[in-house]
Design a protein around this motif. Structure first.
Motif, mmCIF file in Angstrom:
data_model
loop_
_atom_site.group_PDB
_atom_site.id
_atom_site.type_symbol
_atom_site.label_atom_id
_atom_site.label_comp_id
_atom_site.label_asym_id
_atom_site.label_seq_id
_atom_site.Cartn_x
_atom_site.Cartn_y
_atom_site.Cartn_z
ATOM 1 N N GLY A 15 0.796 -1.226 0.000
ATOM 2 C CA GLY A 15 0.000 0.000 0.000
ATOM 3 C C GLY A 15 0.822 1.266 0.000
ATOM 4 O O GLY A 15 0.277 2.365 0.196
ATOM 5 N N LYS A 61 -10.119 -3.330 0.005
ATOM 6 C CA LYS A 61 -9.788 -1.942 0.319
ATOM 7 C C LYS A 61 -8.433 -1.539 -0.236
ATOM 8 O O LYS A 61 -8.186 -0.359 -0.508
ATOM 9 C CB LYS A 61 -9.833 -1.725 1.833
ATOM 10 C CG LYS A 61 -11.223 -1.893 2.424
ATOM 11 C CD LYS A 61 -11.253 -1.496 3.879
ATOM 12 C CE LYS A 61 -12.627 -1.747 4.497
ATOM 13 N NZ LYS A 61 -13.692 -1.025 3.788
ATOM 14 N N ARG A 62 -7.544 -2.497 -0.433
ATOM 15 C CA ARG A 62 -6.244 -2.170 -1.019
ATOM 16 C C ARG A 62 -6.410 -1.690 -2.454
ATOM 17 O O ARG A 62 -5.750 -0.725 -2.885
ATOM 18 C CB ARG A 62 -5.328 -3.399 -0.973
ATOM 19 C CG ARG A 62 -5.046 -3.936 0.425
ATOM 20 C CD ARG A 62 -4.338 -5.274 0.350
ATOM 21 N NE ARG A 62 -5.114 -6.259 -0.389
ATOM 22 C CZ ARG A 62 -4.649 -7.440 -0.781
ATOM 23 N NH1 ARG A 62 -3.389 -7.784 -0.504
ATOM 24 N NH2 ARG A 62 -5.416 -8.289 -1.436
ATOM 25 N N ARG A 66 -8.032 1.795 -2.399
ATOM 26 C CA ARG A 66 -7.060 2.837 -2.063
ATOM 27 C C ARG A 66 -6.145 3.138 -3.244
ATOM 28 O O ARG A 66 -5.789 4.297 -3.489
ATOM 29 C CB ARG A 66 -6.235 2.410 -0.847
ATOM 30 C CG ARG A 66 -6.978 2.548 0.475
ATOM 31 C CD ARG A 66 -6.021 2.438 1.658
ATOM 32 N NE ARG A 66 -5.499 1.092 1.790
ATOM 33 C CZ ARG A 66 -6.034 0.147 2.550
ATOM 34 N NH1 ARG A 66 -7.126 0.412 3.252
ATOM 35 N NH2 ARG A 66 -5.496 -1.055 2.633
ATOM 36 N N GLY A 94 -8.010 5.221 -5.671
ATOM 37 C CA GLY A 94 -8.080 6.572 -5.123
ATOM 38 C C GLY A 94 -6.781 7.338 -5.324
ATOM 39 O O GLY A 94 -6.793 8.544 -5.619
ATOM 40 N N LYS A 95 -5.648 6.665 -5.183
ATOM 41 C CA LYS A 95 -4.361 7.321 -5.404
ATOM 42 C C LYS A 95 -4.223 7.781 -6.856
ATOM 43 O O LYS A 95 -3.681 8.855 -7.133
ATOM 44 C CB LYS A 95 -3.215 6.371 -5.047
ATOM 45 C CG LYS A 95 -2.998 6.202 -3.557
ATOM 46 C CD LYS A 95 -1.790 5.318 -3.292
ATOM 47 C CE LYS A 95 -1.513 5.179 -1.805
ATOM 48 N NZ LYS A 95 -0.297 4.362 -1.551
#
Length: 253
Positions: free
Chosen positions: A80, A187-188, A191, A194-195
């Protein structure tokens, strides 16, 4: 019947041991980063060619870089800690005049984005509207035109050509991520997406933050468009839903 079914002592099948369908979200990031999926993604990125991103690395130079650095890149993705680079903004001419912005990710980020697309698309595509032709497997702009021709042959005589002004420039990140999270529970992966949305844009050597919008040419355009566009259209105050539902509509973005 599954090979994991077990017979009970009386010779029947113990239905309690019948395997359930595999969860498409299980080990999602690992599936994205699998060797098979990454090689398939590289084949597509290489075929698309394309110019350099902000790091100025070309398609031709990337394989040598990847051989040296991929293990550490993969580890950072799993941990992450990977941070995508900003996209390089260029303006390309429009057929109708003027220009439109195009975001060019680095070759590495194009590779990762393509790998994400290949795993997520089968999860999203079955729920896309049959009227959607943009950036979907086994569909093209030609197929959209053929469908319009079928409607003409059925007797329809009026066609309205519409475009959502600055659609990609105004996509709300929260709304988009809410749509994606309805199907993606890892969720990884959320995320990481999202990045990419917040990676920023490099314009004339200056970094601009991206608080809204998605770059045309960037992450998983097919995943951005249909679910978000459907939500935006169906909630449009300028369209009365009963009238809208009587129309035959087709979109390709």
């Amino acid at each position: 019947m599954s090979s994991h079914d077990m017979k009970n002592p009386n010779g029947g099948v113990n239905m309690g041991h019948v395997m359930e369908p595999p969860d498409p979200n299980e080990h999602l990031l690992e599936r994205i980063l699998s060797r098979e999926n990454m090689l398939k993604a590289w084949k597509r990125v290489k075929a698309n060619k394309g110019t350099v991103g902000v790091d100025k690395m070309s398609i031709a130079d990337f394989p040598e870089y990847a051989r040296t650095h991929w293990d550490s890149i993969r580890d950072s993705l799993l941990a992450g800690s990977y941070q995508p680079l900003p996209v390089r903004r260029v303006e390309i001419p429009k057929a109708t005049g003027g220009t439109r912005p195009l975001g060019i990710p680095t070759v590495l980020d194009r590779l990762i984005q393509q790998a994400i697309y290949q795993v997520l698309m089968p999860i999203f595509d079955p729920n896309f509207s049959d009227h959607s032709y943009g950036f979907r497997p086994e569909r093209s702009a030609h197929d959209a035109v053929y469908r319009v021709r079928e409607y003409i042959q059925e007797g329809y005589r009026i066609a309205v050509d519409m475009d959502l002004s600055k659609f990609f420039d105004t996509v709300d990140h929260d709304v988009l991520m809410h749509c994606v999270a309805q199907k993606v529970r890892d969720k990884r992966v959320l995320r990481l997406i999202g990045k990419y949305l917040r990676a920023g844009v490099m314009v004339s050597g200056r970094l601009q933050k991206t608080r809204k919008g998605v770059p045309q040419g960037g992450l998983c355009k097919a995943l951005h468009n249909p679910p978000y566009a459907k939500l935006a259209i169906m909630q449009s105050k300028s369209l009365k839903l009963p009238d809208f539902q009587r129309l035959h509509w087709i979109y390709f973005a």
